[in-house]
Design a protein around this motif. Structure first.
Motif, mmCIF file in Angstrom:
data_model
loop_
_atom_site.group_PDB
_atom_site.id
_atom_site.type_symbol
_atom_site.label_atom_id
_atom_site.label_comp_id
_atom_site.label_asym_id
_atom_site.label_seq_id
_atom_site.Cartn_x
_atom_site.Cartn_y
_atom_site.Cartn_z
ATOM 1 N N ARG A 1 54.122 32.368 38.618
ATOM 2 C CA ARG A 1 54.680 32.007 37.347
ATOM 3 C C ARG A 1 54.065 33.022 36.234
ATOM 4 N NH1 ARG A 1 53.941 26.031 37.132
ATOM 5 N NH2 ARG A 1 52.324 26.585 38.500
ATOM 6 N N ALA A 2 53.093 33.985 36.724
ATOM 7 C CA ALA A 2 52.361 34.752 35.791
ATOM 8 C C ALA A 2 53.281 35.327 34.717
ATOM 9 C CB ALA A 2 51.598 35.959 36.315
ATOM 10 N N PRO A 3 52.582 35.531 33.541
ATOM 11 C CA PRO A 3 53.906 35.774 32.432
ATOM 12 C C PRO A 3 54.170 37.134 32.381
ATOM 13 C CG PRO A 3 51.545 35.559 31.632
ATOM 14 C CD PRO A 3 51.548 35.118 33.018
ATOM 15 N N SER A 4 53.655 38.173 33.115
ATOM 16 C CA SER A 4 54.133 39.482 33.248
ATOM 17 C C SER A 4 53.794 40.216 34.779
ATOM 18 C CB SER A 4 53.542 40.470 32.174
ATOM 19 O OG SER A 4 52.052 40.694 32.554
ATOM 20 N N LEU A 5 54.229 41.348 34.741
ATOM 21 C CA LEU A 5 54.260 41.939 36.173
ATOM 22 C C LEU A 5 52.554 42.358 36.296
ATOM 23 C CD1 LEU A 5 55.147 42.677 38.789
ATOM 24 C CD2 LEU A 5 55.759 45.085 37.715
ATOM 25 N N ARG A 6 52.231 42.765 35.183
ATOM 26 C CA ARG A 6 50.743 43.153 35.127
ATOM 27 C C ARG A 6 49.731 41.998 35.565
ATOM 28 N NH1 ARG A 6 46.585 43.199 31.446
ATOM 29 N NH2 ARG A 6 44.731 44.594 31.719
ATOM 30 N N ARG A 7 50.101 40.786 34.827
ATOM 31 C CA ARG A 7 49.025 39.730 34.976
ATOM 32 C C ARG A 7 49.040 39.164 36.518
ATOM 33 N NH1 ARG A 7 45.426 40.054 31.454
ATOM 34 N NH2 ARG A 7 46.175 39.613 29.235
ATOM 35 N N LYS A 8 50.533 39.284 37.054
ATOM 36 C CA LYS A 8 50.828 38.841 38.431
ATOM 37 C C LYS A 8 49.928 39.748 39.354
ATOM 38 C CE LYS A 8 54.439 38.037 41.458
ATOM 39 N NZ LYS A 8 55.885 37.180 41.344
ATOM 40 N N ALA A 9 50.032 40.995 39.137
ATOM 41 C CA ALA A 9 49.398 41.821 40.022
ATOM 42 C C ALA A 9 47.676 41.785 40.088
ATOM 43 C CB ALA A 9 49.482 43.423 39.826
ATOM 44 N N VAL A 10 47.268 41.387 38.714
ATOM 45 C CA VAL A 10 45.878 41.461 38.503
ATOM 46 C C VAL A 10 45.579 39.676 39.330
ATOM 47 C CG1 VAL A 10 43.960 40.844 36.710
ATOM 48 C CG2 VAL A 10 45.499 42.512 36.377
ATOM 49 N N LEU A 11 46.281 38.874 39.096
ATOM 50 C CA LEU A 11 46.103 37.731 39.630
ATOM 51 C C LEU A 11 46.014 37.675 41.141
ATOM 52 C CD1 LEU A 11 45.175 34.598 39.297
ATOM 53 C CD2 LEU A 11 47.491 34.275 38.838
ATOM 54 N N LEU A 12 47.039 38.307 41.740
ATOM 55 C CA LEU A 12 47.052 38.655 43.169
ATOM 56 C C LEU A 12 45.995 39.248 43.766
ATOM 57 C CD1 LEU A 12 50.702 39.908 44.412
ATOM 58 C CD2 LEU A 12 49.442 38.092 45.370
ATOM 59 N N SER A 13 45.495 40.159 43.065
ATOM 60 C CA SER A 13 44.312 40.923 43.325
ATOM 61 C C SER A 13 43.218 40.305 43.665
ATOM 62 C CB SER A 13 44.225 42.352 42.432
ATOM 63 O OG SER A 13 43.352 43.432 43.170
ATOM 64 N N LYS A 14 42.914 39.250 42.411
ATOM 65 C CA LYS A 14 41.821 38.760 42.445
ATOM 66 C C LYS A 14 41.838 37.400 43.489
ATOM 67 C CE LYS A 14 39.201 35.311 39.450
ATOM 68 N NZ LYS A 14 39.063 34.136 40.125
ATOM 69 N N VAL A 15 42.734 36.890 43.672
ATOM 70 C CA VAL A 15 43.082 35.764 44.710
ATOM 71 C C VAL A 15 42.770 36.474 46.073
ATOM 72 C CG1 VAL A 15 44.445 34.044 45.945
ATOM 73 C CG2 VAL A 15 44.330 34.241 43.306
ATOM 74 N N GLN A 16 43.315 37.732 46.441
ATOM 75 C CA GLN A 16 42.821 38.325 47.642
ATOM 76 C C GLN A 16 41.333 38.663 47.747
ATOM 77 O OE1 GLN A 16 44.465 42.552 47.582
ATOM 78 N NE2 GLN A 16 44.520 42.655 49.760
ATOM 79 N N ASP A 17 40.711 38.964 46.636
ATOM 80 C CA ASP A 17 39.255 39.080 46.465
ATOM 81 C C ASP A 17 38.503 38.001 47.029
ATOM 82 O OD1 ASP A 17 39.252 41.708 46.001
ATOM 83 O OD2 ASP A 17 38.208 41.339 43.830
ATOM 84 N N GLU A 18 39.143 36.763 46.690
ATOM 85 C CA GLU A 18 38.429 35.682 47.012
ATOM 86 C C GLU A 18 38.781 35.279 48.398
ATOM 87 O OE1 GLU A 18 36.917 34.682 44.594
ATOM 88 O OE2 GLU A 18 37.759 34.701 42.750
ATOM 89 N N ALA A 19 39.679 35.751 48.981
ATOM 90 C CA ALA A 19 39.961 35.504 50.504
ATOM 91 C C ALA A 19 38.772 36.272 51.057
ATOM 92 C CB ALA A 19 41.135 35.661 50.820
ATOM 93 N N GLY A 20 38.748 37.719 50.776
ATOM 94 C CA GLY A 20 37.752 38.378 51.103
ATOM 95 C C GLY A 20 36.296 37.859 51.035
ATOM 96 N N HIS A 21 36.011 37.446 49.992
ATOM 97 C CA HIS A 21 34.732 36.898 49.887
ATOM 98 C C HIS A 21 34.518 35.668 50.879
ATOM 99 C CE1 HIS A 21 34.527 38.679 45.479
ATOM 100 N NE2 HIS A 21 34.602 39.691 46.583
#
Lengths: 102, 317
Positions: B61-81
């Motif tokens: 439900r991110a308000p734009s494609l950019r926000r969605k990509a950024v959030l995905l990327s961040k959550v992906q980082d957390e899994a890596g951490h």
């Protein structure tokens, strides 16, 4: 084949990659490789060859054939796509002038 | 309690700690040091993994494609951490399945902040800015922790995390400079996340069960209260730039101390949430168990593949 030549033939020896930790707390870093007839010998050769000047506090030797590596020619495809994700870097985000320390 | 047999090793260990040398997995270490590290590092790993849930809630439900990509990327980082930290914890002789089991049975904890819901999009901004901001303050101090694998994991994580806080602040800045409704949403998310973010640093030094020894062993390098103060001091000016009201009316610059005064945390809430009664504790663990169970077919496939490869090898030989 002369006896001398036989002696310097290293084809029956395995290649070992050598990793040295220069100080406690740091990662082991690749420093080079050598031939050896067993891991134990590789460790001794690594000591004699790569640690002659207190270069490290710990050494790892790993049989080169046990390393699974990416192909450098193909690296762009292997780690692609990266260049289209600039938002993974902090510098992508412009901070207001009066915000520091973030 | 150390036996006489370990006296020499204990002296060597103590000397290393005093001399700011790192302890490495193959070194002798006191049993309590090992246990304390497993507790703190696994709690840290669990926090990274459970922390994906509140933010993951907004990916679709991110308000734009950019926000969605950024959030995905961040959550992906957390899994890596989470992975970096689990691996570092395993170097202490504990297995991944034991760690997961401790999380799922409630024996191990994770940061209580993740037991709060993400009610609006502004929560995603507030989390990146405040929660990651608080985590970074803590993690910077842990880059100097005495256990080598933990310190190295922290250095890697801090490097990668620099974008998390900024993307959160960017969301907050846009909302705070948007419509009155957007600004109100930013204010609300900040108000709700402020106190749980302060709680992330743990109890007051005087009430902290593990702090004393952890500081002696240099597992912890800066006290809970000092880290919390550092976070408040760096964050208050950022609130001013956003143009939002302070989330705590008692926040006031103290000229004499050269730092901000602030109100007292509701510790009763802190302990309630830690002990399982937060708004989302049940949901978070339930989801973790479900994801783990749903992933069983993948583990099964991996086992089958490994057996097949083994048989192939044997047949060739």
């Amino acid at each position: 084949m002369s006896e001398q030549k036989e002696n310097i033939n290293q084809e029956h020896l395995a290649v070992y990659e050598v990793f040295v930790r220069s100080n406690r707390g740091l990662d082991h870093k690749h420093v080079g490789s050598l031939h050896a007839e067993s891991p134990e010998h590789a460790l001794m050769y690594a000591r004699d060859c790569y640690l002659r000047r207190s270069e490290g506090v710990s050494v790892w030797v790993v049989k080169a054939s046990d390393i699974t590596a990416s192909q450098e020619d193909d690296i762009a495809n292997f780690v692609d796509p990266m260049d289209d994700k600039p938002y993974r870097h902090a510098t992508h985000y412009v901070l207001p002038d009066n915000v520091s320390n973030m | 309690m150390q036996s006489v047999d370990n006296a020499a090793e204990q002296i060597e260990f103590d000397r290393r700690i005093v001399e700011e040398q790192k302890i490495e997995p193959s070194d002798w270490m006191p049993e309590d040091y090992r246990k304390n590290l497993i507790r703190q590092m696994s709690q840290h790993a669990h926090s990274e993994v459970i922390g994906m849930q509140p933010e993951g809630n907004w990916i679709t439900r991110a308000p734009s494609l950019r926000r969605k990509a950024v959030l995905l990327s961040k959550v992906q980082d957390e899994a890596g951490h989470g992975l970096y930290l689990y691996s570092a914890t395993e170097s202490l002789g504990v297995s991944r399945s034991e760690l997961i089991e401790a999380l799922q049975t409630g024996v191990a904890k994770y940061a209580s902040i993740f037991n709060y819901p993400t009610l609006t999009w502004a929560d995603v901004g507030a989390i990146g800015w405040l929660v990651d901001g608080a985590a970074i303050v803590n993690q910077i101090s842990l880059q100097r922790t005495s256990y080598g694998p933990y310190a190295r994991a922290m250095i890697r994580i801090c490097k990668e995390e620099s974008f998390h806080q900024r993307q959160g602040y960017e969301i907050m800045y846009e909302l705070a400079h948007g419509s009155p409704e957007q600004k109100a949403m930013a204010q609300d998310a900040m108000n709700r996340n402020w106190w749980p973010a302060l709680m992330m640093f743990g109890p007051h030094d005087s009430d902290s069960a593990h702090s004393g020894r952890s500081m002696q062993w240099k597992i912890k390098r800066v006290s809970n209260d000092d880290l919390r103060q550092k976070f408040i001091d760096q964050t208050v000016p950022q609130i001013e730039v956003l143009g939002l009201e302070m989330p705590d009316p008692e926040i006031k610059w103290n000229e004499e101390k050269g730092q901000y005064d602030s109100g007292e945390i509701n510790w009763e809430e802190f302990y309630q949430v830690i002990n399982g009664s937060g708004p989302c504790n049940y949901q978070r663990l339930k989801h973790h168990k479900k994801a783990h169970q749903d992933g069983e077919w993948v583990r099964e496939a991996v086992r089958a593949y490994s057996e097949k490869q083994q048989t192939k090898k044997e047949n060739v030989a």
